[in-house]
Design an enzyme around this catalytic site. Structure first.
Site, PDB file in Angstrom:
ATOM      1  N   PRO A 214      11.561 -24.250 -20.377  1.00 26.86           N
ATOM      2  CA  PRO A 214      12.555 -23.759 -19.409  1.00 26.86           C
ATOM      3  C   PRO A 214      12.441 -22.242 -19.244  1.00 26.86           C
ATOM      4  O   PRO A 214      12.296 -21.535 -20.234  1.00 26.86           O
ATOM      5  CB  PRO A 214      13.898 -24.122 -20.044  1.00 26.86           C
TER       6      PRO A 214
ATOM      7  N   TYR B  39      22.471 -10.549 -37.904  1.00 23.25           N
ATOM      8  CA  TYR B  39      23.182 -11.807 -38.181  1.00 23.25           C
ATOM      9  C   TYR B  39      24.602 -11.618 -38.713  1.00 23.25           C
ATOM     10  O   TYR B  39      25.530 -12.313 -38.264  1.00 23.25           O
ATOM     11  CB  TYR B  39      22.326 -12.719 -39.084  1.00 23.25           C
TER      12      TYR B  39
ATOM     13  N   GLY C  28       6.543 -23.817  -8.219  1.00 24.48           N
ATOM     14  CA  GLY C  28       6.760 -22.382  -8.022  1.00 24.48           C
ATOM     15  C   GLY C  28       6.067 -21.544  -9.070  1.00 24.48           C
ATOM     16  O   GLY C  28       4.908 -21.792  -9.422  1.00 24.48           O
TER      17      GLY C  28
ATOM     18  N   TYR D 123       4.486 -16.629 -23.976  1.00 26.07           N
ATOM     19  CA  TYR D 123       5.040 -15.608 -23.086  1.00 26.07           C
ATOM     20  C   TYR D 123       5.115 -14.269 -23.811  1.00 26.07           C
ATOM     21  O   TYR D 123       5.145 -14.215 -25.036  1.00 26.07           O
ATOM     22  CB  TYR D 123       6.443 -16.018 -22.598  1.00 26.07           C
TER      23      TYR D 123
ATOM     24  N   PRO E  10       2.429 -20.824 -17.206  1.00 24.66           N
ATOM     25  CA  PRO E  10       1.933 -21.307 -18.498  1.00 24.66           C
ATOM     26  C   PRO E  10       0.954 -22.465 -18.379  1.00 24.66           C
ATOM     27  O   PRO E  10       0.019 -22.570 -19.184  1.00 24.66           O
ATOM     28  CB  PRO E  10       3.212 -21.735 -19.236  1.00 24.66           C
TER      29      PRO E  10
ATOM     30  N   GLY F  32       6.567 -21.585 -12.088  1.00 23.36           N
ATOM     31  CA  GLY F  32       6.353 -22.381 -13.306  1.00 23.36           C
ATOM     32  C   GLY F  32       4.883 -22.702 -13.534  1.00 23.36           C
ATOM     33  O   GLY F  32       4.502 -23.223 -14.580  1.00 23.36           O
ATOM     34  N   VAL F  33       4.047 -22.350 -12.564  1.00 21.63           N
ATOM     35  CA  VAL F  33       2.610 -22.573 -12.703  1.00 21.63           C
ATOM     36  C   VAL F  33       2.007 -21.725 -13.835  1.00 21.63           C
ATOM     37  O   VAL F  33       0.977 -22.081 -14.414  1.00 21.63           O
ATOM     38  CB  VAL F  33       1.881 -22.251 -11.356  1.00 21.63           C
TER      39      VAL F  33
ATOM     40  N   HIS G 179      11.385 -12.430 -20.376  1.00 22.31           N
ATOM     41  CA  HIS G 179      10.146 -13.084 -20.822  1.00 22.31           C
ATOM     42  C   HIS G 179       9.283 -13.446 -19.604  1.00 22.31           C
ATOM     43  O   HIS G 179       9.812 -13.902 -18.586  1.00 22.31           O
ATOM     44  CB  HIS G 179      10.472 -14.385 -21.561  1.00 22.31           C
TER      45      HIS G 179
ATOM     46  N   GLY H 162      14.678 -20.196 -18.776  1.00 18.66           N
ATOM     47  CA  GLY H 162      16.028 -19.689 -18.977  1.00 18.66           C
ATOM     48  C   GLY H 162      16.511 -20.256 -20.288  1.00 18.66           C
ATOM     49  O   GLY H 162      15.760 -20.962 -20.966  1.00 18.66           O
TER      50      GLY H 162
ATOM     51  N   GLU I 143      12.360 -16.579 -38.765  1.00 14.85           N
ATOM     52  CA  GLU I 143      11.985 -15.374 -38.003  1.00 14.85           C
ATOM     53  C   GLU I 143      11.189 -14.396 -38.869  1.00 14.85           C
ATOM     54  O   GLU I 143      10.277 -13.726 -38.376  1.00 14.85           O
ATOM     55  CB  GLU I 143      13.241 -14.727 -37.398  1.00 14.85           C
TER      56      GLU I 143
END
Ligand SMILES: Cc1cc2nc3c(=O)[nH]c(=O)nc-3n(C[C@H](O)[C@H](O)[C@H](O)COP(=O)(O)OP(=O)(O)OC[C@H]3O[C@@H](n4cnc5c(N)ncnc54)[C@H](O)[C@@H]3O)c2cc1C
Ligand code: HEM
Length: 405
Positions: A396, A95, A289, A201, A294, A291-292, A218, A398, A137
């Site tokens: 998303p 950081y 596509g 993921y 998850p 994206g199936v 990912h 991305g 985190e």
């Protein structure tokens, strides 16, 4: 808590920085990578080239600065980014590096307009924002199933559509590790003790021949079961003449018996636990596509937990050759008691449009995953049909471009 003077200066200068936001972060990355070339092993080179991460960081710092006096309201968005940071192994010591170069870039771009007061205020603001990320985190690192990247072995690789390969990987025992990979802090990961959540993921760390840098990407789990290992699927991402670095490596070079480094599962795209046992609000799983992945794990989780809940499965892809996991989906849907299945092949002119979305029940608990244009059109369509934004969840594949506000 930022001082009143800092709040005043930051609020007054946000518009100026917004105007120069992309210039500032472009200078920031250039200077930071010059001084810390090792960070090129963490950042996604393609996102850099396409300017995606520049936009994400710029909009996020500015959005956070606008809410400096009430950063707690941004917790859901910060949490989502922090999942990515944890998955990529971003540490507290990173950081100050970002802070130094971000403030340095503000000075460089604004020139004389960047008075000492403005620089002091933005330094305080950045530290305040960074401390929120670091704190969240920290909690995620404590909860993660393992630290760093651990070594796994590929035990299965199969084509599940013309451009999608599914992988099963299992932890490599320390004694078995003859990969020569020093970063293989494979620890003693016991498969039977892993707990995966549908929708999460994992992050792979690869060293493709075609790149000067390590590349991290990912991939969503397509099943939360650990019976055979950790399971994810990768689409060969060749949208243009620049072929996707990691997806092509995974398709062409990663074979059964090879090893791969993974960081512990992450992400907050998950089924609403309060609704899983309720049968009056149907579960709608919409994807396109690859994206199936998850939503397939969510389908499995729902069917296992409560097969009585009505499920609507909506899937879109180019054509039958691109239809991923068709058999697995059919088998899971057979186990559910009330099911609708809708498949759209774009090439055959079957459109998943606003008129069709109007046929969905409302209220519904909706999960969407696919390309950005697909998700945007689905989410816009659903919100226009009065589906509350809290009942439409999405992931998303991305960078998310903004933190809102
Ligand atoms: C939370 C999350 C979950 C994900 N889950 C999955 C999943 O389950 N399955 C899956 O397949 N993917 C998933 N992804 C996407 C995945 O992480 C990668 O982004 C994807 O595999 C592409 O990586 P790559 O290295 O192959 O492509 P990259 O090298 O990153 O390139 C990406 C795209 O840009 C194009 N490109 C590259 N360089 C240039 C350039 N210079 N100019 C113009 N275009 C260029 C490439 O053709 C490619 O289409 C997920 C992403 C996220 C964030
Ligand atoms: C307060 C400071 C920070 C903010 C506001 C911030 C914001 C963001 C945002 C918005 C994203 C995109 C998330 C997504 O994909 O949806 C992101 C991703 C990322 N961040 Fe940060 N970040 C901060 C600090 C850091 C630090 C200190 C590092 C490490 C040096 C870092 C490294 C990354 C990396 C590697 C990604 C993945 C995106 C890519 O590689 O293109 N970030 N961050």
């Amino acid at each position: 808590m930022a001082s009143p003077k800092t709040l005043e200066i930051v609020t007054a200068t946000v518009p100026v920085l917004e105007e120069h936001g992309v210039a500032i972060t472009t200078v920031f990355y250039k200077n930071m990578f010059n001084e810390h070339p090792e960070l090129l092993d963490i950042f996604n080179e393609t996102n850099q080239k396409l300017g995606r991460q520049q936009t994400a960081l710029a909009t996020t710092v500015l959005a956070a600065a606008k809410h400096l006096d009430k950063l707690a309201t941004l917790l859901p968005q910060v949490t989502q980014i922090s999942h990515k940071h944890r998955a990529l192994q971003i540490l507290p010591e990173h950081y100050p590096i970002v802070g130094k170069h971000l403030i340095g870039a503000i000075k460089e771009v604004l020139g004389e307009a960047a008075t000492d007061d403005i620089i002091d205020a933005w330094t305080e603001a950045y530290d305040e924002i960074a401390s929120v990320f670091i704190q969240i985190e920290h909690g995620m690192y404590e909860e993660a199933m393992w630290q760093g990247f651990a070594l796994f072995k590929v035990t299965k690789k199969e084509a599940v559509a013309t451009d999608i390969a599914a992988f099963t990987v299992v932890p490599v025992d320390k004694s078995e590790n003859n990969s020569g990979n020093d970063s293989a802090n494979a620890l003693e990961i016991d498969l039977s003790k892993l707990i995966l959540t549908a929708g999460q993921y994992i992050t792979v760390k690869t060293d493709p021949k075609d790149s000067d840098h390590i590349a991290l990407r990912h991939y969503s789990l397509y099943s939360a079961s650990t019976d055979t290992g950790i399971q994810f699927a990768v689409r060969r991402d060749n949208r243009n003449e620049h072929h996707g670095l990691v997806s092509n490596y995974m398709h062409d070079q990663l074979e059964v018996g090879d090893t791969v480094l993974l960081s512990a599962p992450a992400g907050d795209f998950a089924l609403n636990q309060d609704l899983i046992q309720q049968n009056d609000i149907p579960l709608v799983l919409m994807s396109a596509g690859v994206g199936v992945t998850p939503v397939l794990s969510m389908l499995e989780a729902q069917v296992l937990a409560n097969p009585k809940r009505p499920i609507i499965w909506v899937y879109a892809c180019q054509n039958i050759a691109h239809h991923a996991f068709s058999d697995q989906v059919s088998k899971l849907l057979e186990q559910a008691e009330s099911v609708e299945k809708h498949i759209f092949y774009f090439e055959s002119g079957q459109l998943l449009d606003a008129a069709w979305l109007a046929t969905l029940p409302n209220p519904a608990d909706i999960y969407v995953c696919g390309s950005m244009p697909f998700m945007e059109s689905m989410i816009d369509g659903l919100v226009a049909l009065d589906h509350g934004i809290d009942s439409v969840h999405y992931e998303p594949f991305g960078p998310k471009m903004s933190l809102g506000g």
